[in-house]
Structure formats: C-alpha cells, structure tokens
Design an enzyme around this catalytic site. Sequence first.
Site, mmCIF file in Angstrom:
data_model
loop_
_atom_site.group_PDB
_atom_site.id
_atom_site.type_symbol
_atom_site.label_atom_id
_atom_site.label_comp_id
_atom_site.label_asym_id
_atom_site.label_seq_id
_atom_site.Cartn_x
_atom_site.Cartn_y
_atom_site.Cartn_z
ATOM 1 N N LYS A 40 8.255 75.258 -102.931
ATOM 2 C CA LYS A 40 8.542 76.047 -101.728
ATOM 3 C C LYS A 40 7.367 76.010 -100.752
ATOM 4 O O LYS A 40 6.241 75.692 -101.152
ATOM 5 C CB LYS A 40 8.876 77.485 -102.122
ATOM 6 N N TYR A 267 -20.072 79.721 -81.046
ATOM 7 C CA TYR A 267 -19.612 80.789 -80.145
ATOM 8 C C TYR A 267 -20.350 82.090 -80.419
ATOM 9 O O TYR A 267 -20.585 82.439 -81.578
ATOM 10 C CB TYR A 267 -18.113 81.037 -80.333
HETATM 11 C C1 PLP Z 1 7.700 81.005 -106.670
HETATM 12 C C2 PLP Z 1 8.606 81.136 -107.796
HETATM 13 C C3 PLP Z 1 8.344 80.482 -109.010
HETATM 14 C C4 PLP Z 1 7.050 79.755 -109.268
HETATM 15 O O1 PLP Z 1 6.116 80.736 -109.640
HETATM 16 P P1 PLP Z 1 4.615 80.372 -109.989
HETATM 17 O O2 PLP Z 1 4.031 81.663 -110.417
HETATM 18 O O3 PLP Z 1 3.998 79.858 -108.726
HETATM 19 O O4 PLP Z 1 4.648 79.355 -111.053
HETATM 20 C C5 PLP Z 1 9.277 80.558 -110.011
HETATM 21 N N1 PLP Z 1 10.419 81.253 -109.841
HETATM 22 C C6 PLP Z 1 10.703 81.909 -108.706
HETATM 23 C C7 PLP Z 1 11.968 82.662 -108.584
HETATM 24 C C8 PLP Z 1 9.805 81.882 -107.638
HETATM 25 O O5 PLP Z 1 10.074 82.538 -106.516
#
Ligand code: PLP
Length: 373
Positions: A40, A267
């Site tokens: 994601k 700056y």
């Molecule tokens: C982001 C997410 C994961 C991955 O989680 P990590 O802690 O980054 O491994 C797995 N399942 C869901 C539903 C998520 O939103």
Amino acid sequence: MNYVALHRHAQVSLSRSAVAHNLEVIKDHAHAQQVMAVLKANAFSHGLPEMAMLSSQSGANRFGVAMLDEALTLRDLGYQQPIDVLGLTDPQFVRLAAQRDITLAFSSLATIQQAAKVLADTSLHLKVSLPVDTGLNRIGFKERDQLVLAIQEVVDSKQLEFQSLWTHFATADTPNETYVDFQISEWQRLTQNLPSQPKEQHFANTGIATWYADKVDTDIIRLGVGLFGIDSSEPTMPMPFELEPVLELTAEVIFSKPIKAGEAVGYGADYRVSRDGWLLTIPIGHSDGYPFNADGMRVLIADGQVGHIAGGVAMDQTMIFVDKPVNVGVQVTLIGKVGVQSVSLSDLAQYSDASIVALMNNFAPRLQRIIVP
Ligand SMILES: *Cc1c(COP(=O)(O)O)cnc(C)c1O
C-alpha cells in the site's frame, strides 16, 4: 503532475537481496505457506513497481493493497497474482474489481447487497473478503449476527464468491500480549459455527508473524513493514532474527567550496560554521521526504568522512560540512552504509524526533528508484 527526476544525482536504491532475505526469514519463522506482500501507499513510499517485482521474484505469491487504484496499477503492470484490497471500496466500483479479478473487502450487509446489485445481470464474479473486527475498531464485522447475514448474502449471490475471512491486530508489534489474546478470543466468539466457510483465512501482519506466530494460523502472512527491513516495534520488542533494510538514500555532491569559521550557512543565517572546512551542496531536500528538522544530522561521504548537515534542510538542496575537501560527483549517503559506518532510518527517526513508520512512508515519487543486488 507526477514526474521522476532522472536528470539529477539523487536516488533511492532498493536491495534485491534484502527483500529476499526479509521475506525468507519471516516466512520461515512463522512457518507460512504464502506471503501476501502488502504494498500500500506506493509500497510504503519505496516504489510500487519496484517492490512488486522484487517481492514477487523473492517468493511473495500475492499482493495486498489499501485501495482499488493500487490494485488496478498492479494489474496494469501485468501481475496476475491474487490481489486483496484491504480497505473498503465504494460498491459502485465493483465491476472494475470483478473484471480485473481483484478481491474486495466488505464491512456491512448493505454494501454487499449494493455490490450484488451492481453485478446483477452481468457474467462477472467478484471475490469477497470479510474482515472481522476483533478489537482494532477500524473496519470489519464486530457483531456475529451481522457477519452471519453477510456470509449468507455472499453465498446466495450468483456473482459473489466467499473468498476469505480475516482480522488485523492492534498490538502485534508491542509487548501487549493480553490484547492479542483478547482479539483471538473475539475471533473465536465471532467465527464459531458459521453457516459457510471461506476458501481461506488470514491473520498475521509483520508483528504477529514475528512475535506471536505461535498464537494464530500463519499459513498466509500479510507482510508489510518487515518486507522493507524495518522493525516497527523499535525499541520495545527484541527481534528474533535480523532484518536487512531495503532502502538506501544517496545523492552526489553538485557543488563544493572551502568555508571559513564564522560564516553563515542557509536560510535565516542562524547557522555559523565553527571551524574552517569544506561545504558541500547536495541536490536533495525535505521535498524528497528527508526530514525537515534534521539539521546537524550525520551523513556518510564515499571517501570515508562523516559530514554533518549545516544550515538546515531546504526543499531541494542541502549543505554538508566536512573537514577535508570533497570533489563534485562524490556520493553522499543519507540513509545506508558506507564501509563500516551506517545511518539507519531508525537513527534518522530518533534524531529528527519522527516515527520510523512515518519516515519510511515519506519518500517522494520524484526520487529515482534504482535496484541494486
Ligand atoms: C498494513 C496492513 C498490513 C501490513 O502490516 P505490517 O504491520 O506493515 O506488516 C496487513 N494487514 C492489513 C489489514 C493492513 O492494513
């Protein structure tokens, strides 16, 4: 407009062997059969096309994303593996998902009914996943009777396929084992004796696979942060194995000049050089996702010197103070290793008082991505 800066010397390098290593050690540790690479947010800002390629070549047999657009991008890139959208999708878009064989999550009976309606009178089939809310209170069914009705609706629909049931843990990367146990008992309460069984179930993110793998079924792991070699628990939990950071951030010196003690840099003219030395300019800044408040942070010069950021981090350019001359074109490592020296994302997070997860998600699309062995 989105662009990649191919004509400047600043880049993110992604290590093929680090991805392979992280995937393998976590998969082995959790005794997992399948790894869903969770990519994601542009693969945690590392780069979706690159991380999709590296993770699938390293044995991830499926992908998870947060939204439909990310799933469609993976299909457009040519990936035919199963893809789960782990967030919720407006039912008006379900045709798109069905056409591209993308699994969607639903959190209410009403949206499942809407999805079935949108697909009625088509020959399309949609794979449906049902998240069960066992205590994160984000999305998912938290009432058993609602879950049962939802399952019946899916099973009764000609167009919907009951693909999976899953849940997500709130304290997987913390020592709060009590809450993990509470969520497991909620799962058991909510999912016992259901009218129909899904094709699959999945529970484990990186934290569960790393620290609580003996508590749940880890046949399929949803691997996010750990794939990138980042310990999100830091520093509360001992790692049972070593992860390798996938990303390095480097730039080349584009300007170099001697500087005298007492001169102002940057700056505001607040920073004053404390001793005679050299000032290097690199073409990278906080617009690239390097933290704004990293003034004085350590960086590694390819000649073995350690430099320090001087005069703040500007949008696109940053100055580095060093003692000995460095030529234009020499590489500066902002995150990564040079010889025995290293600057980790965790070092940078501590220095700039940021969360490591926020920093690892912040690399700008304009940074060129290079794959290294
Ligand atoms: C982001 C997410 C994961 C991955 O989680 P990590 O802690 O980054 O491994 C797995 N399942 C869901 C539903 C998520 O939103």
